[in-house]
Design a protein around this motif. Structure first.
Motif, short mmCIF file in Angstrom:
data_model
loop_
_atom_site.label_atom_id
_atom_site.label_comp_id
_atom_site.label_asym_id
_atom_site.label_seq_id
_atom_site.Cartn_x
_atom_site.Cartn_y
_atom_site.Cartn_z
N SER A 1 6.56 -25.16 30.02
CA SER A 1 6.35 -25.35 28.59
C SER A 1 6.16 -24.02 27.86
CB SER A 1 5.12 -26.22 28.37
OG SER A 1 4.05 -25.78 29.15
N ILE A 2 5.62 -23.02 28.54
CA ILE A 2 5.35 -21.75 27.88
C ILE A 2 6.60 -20.88 27.81
CG2 ILE A 2 3.05 -20.81 27.73
CD1 ILE A 2 2.77 -21.04 30.67
N PHE A 3 7.33 -20.81 28.91
CA PHE A 3 8.54 -19.99 28.94
C PHE A 3 9.78 -20.87 29.09
CE2 PHE A 3 5.14 -17.33 30.73
CZ PHE A 3 5.19 -16.27 29.84
N ASN A 4 10.89 -20.40 28.54
CA ASN A 4 12.14 -21.13 28.68
C ASN A 4 13.19 -20.24 29.34
OD1 ASN A 4 13.13 -19.38 26.69
ND2 ASN A 4 12.44 -20.75 25.08
N ARG A 5 14.38 -20.77 29.44
CA ARG A 5 15.44 -20.05 30.16
C ARG A 5 15.78 -18.72 29.50
NH1 ARG A 5 19.96 -24.56 30.47
NH2 ARG A 5 19.22 -24.80 28.34
N ASP A 6 15.67 -18.67 28.18
CA ASP A 6 15.97 -17.41 27.48
C ASP A 6 14.95 -16.35 27.83
OD1 ASP A 6 18.22 -18.47 26.12
OD2 ASP A 6 16.87 -19.46 24.72
N ASP A 7 13.68 -16.75 27.89
CA ASP A 7 12.63 -15.80 28.28
C ASP A 7 12.91 -15.25 29.67
OD1 ASP A 7 11.18 -16.31 25.93
OD2 ASP A 7 10.26 -18.08 26.84
N GLN B 1 15.72 -15.15 31.30
CA GLN B 1 16.92 -14.31 31.34
C GLN B 1 16.64 -12.91 30.83
OE1 GLN B 1 20.60 -16.04 30.18
NE2 GLN B 1 21.58 -14.09 29.71
N SER B 2 15.88 -12.80 29.75
CA SER B 2 15.63 -11.45 29.22
C SER B 2 14.72 -10.67 30.15
CB SER B 2 15.05 -11.52 27.82
OG SER B 2 13.92 -12.32 27.77
N LEU B 3 13.80 -11.35 30.82
CA LEU B 3 12.95 -10.66 31.80
C LEU B 3 13.81 -10.10 32.93
CD1 LEU B 3 9.93 -13.11 31.92
CD2 LEU B 3 9.78 -10.68 31.41
N PHE C 1 24.06 -11.03 34.01
CA PHE C 1 24.42 -12.45 34.02
C PHE C 1 25.91 -12.62 33.86
CE2 PHE C 1 20.53 -15.08 33.86
CZ PHE C 1 19.61 -14.05 34.04
N LYS C 2 26.49 -13.49 34.66
CA LYS C 2 27.93 -13.73 34.51
C LYS C 2 28.18 -14.69 33.37
CE LYS C 2 28.52 -16.96 38.40
NZ LYS C 2 29.40 -17.13 39.58
#
Length: 107
Positions: free
Chosen positions: A69-75, A77-79, A87-88
């Motif tokens: 709930s706190i982090f999502n896939r975008d978070d 990925q940027s980490l 990322f391909k």
DNA sequence: CTGCTGACCCAAG
DNA sequence: CCTTGGGCCAGCA
């Protein structure tokens, strides 16, 4: 005797900067090869300020399957991108290129 | 002990 | 690309 949870967390902490591992991989290293889902559950319960590098754990196809709930896939990925992981496509890396291998690890 | 749940995995279609 | 379906098992109520 360390339990599965402790072992899993220890192994995740051991993933080097810029490398990734799959949930199933962590389950193997933690001594229970088919408990991949349990690994995800453990990560889901980590506090936001944890020192555990949860973002280096992805699924076996290189996809980000985070559901927290706190982090999502975008978070996530940027980490990873901050660590040099490329990322391909959106939310998917070439996992075999970055996969952490534990040849020296004693179970 | 019982019965869910799920940030998984794999194989098919 | 997507969806099912089955198996799996640690954690939790």
């Amino acid at each position: 005797m360390e339990n599965f949870k402790q072992k899993a967390i220890n192994h995740i902490k051991a993933i080097p900067f810029g490398k990734v591992a799959s949930y199933g991989q962590i389950a193997v290293y933690a001594g229970s090869p088919r408990a991949a889902r349990a690994v995800g559950m453990i990560l889901n319960k980590l506090p936001a300020d944890t020192e555990v590098p949860w973002w280096r754990v992805i699924n076996n196809e290189g996809k980000l399957t985070i559901r927290g709930s706190i982090f999502n896939r975008d978070d996530q990925q940027s980490l990873l991108e901050k660590e040099g992981v490329k990322f391909k496509k959106e939310h998917e890396v070439e996992i075999e290129k970055y996969r952490w291998k534990t040849h020296e690890l004693k179970l």
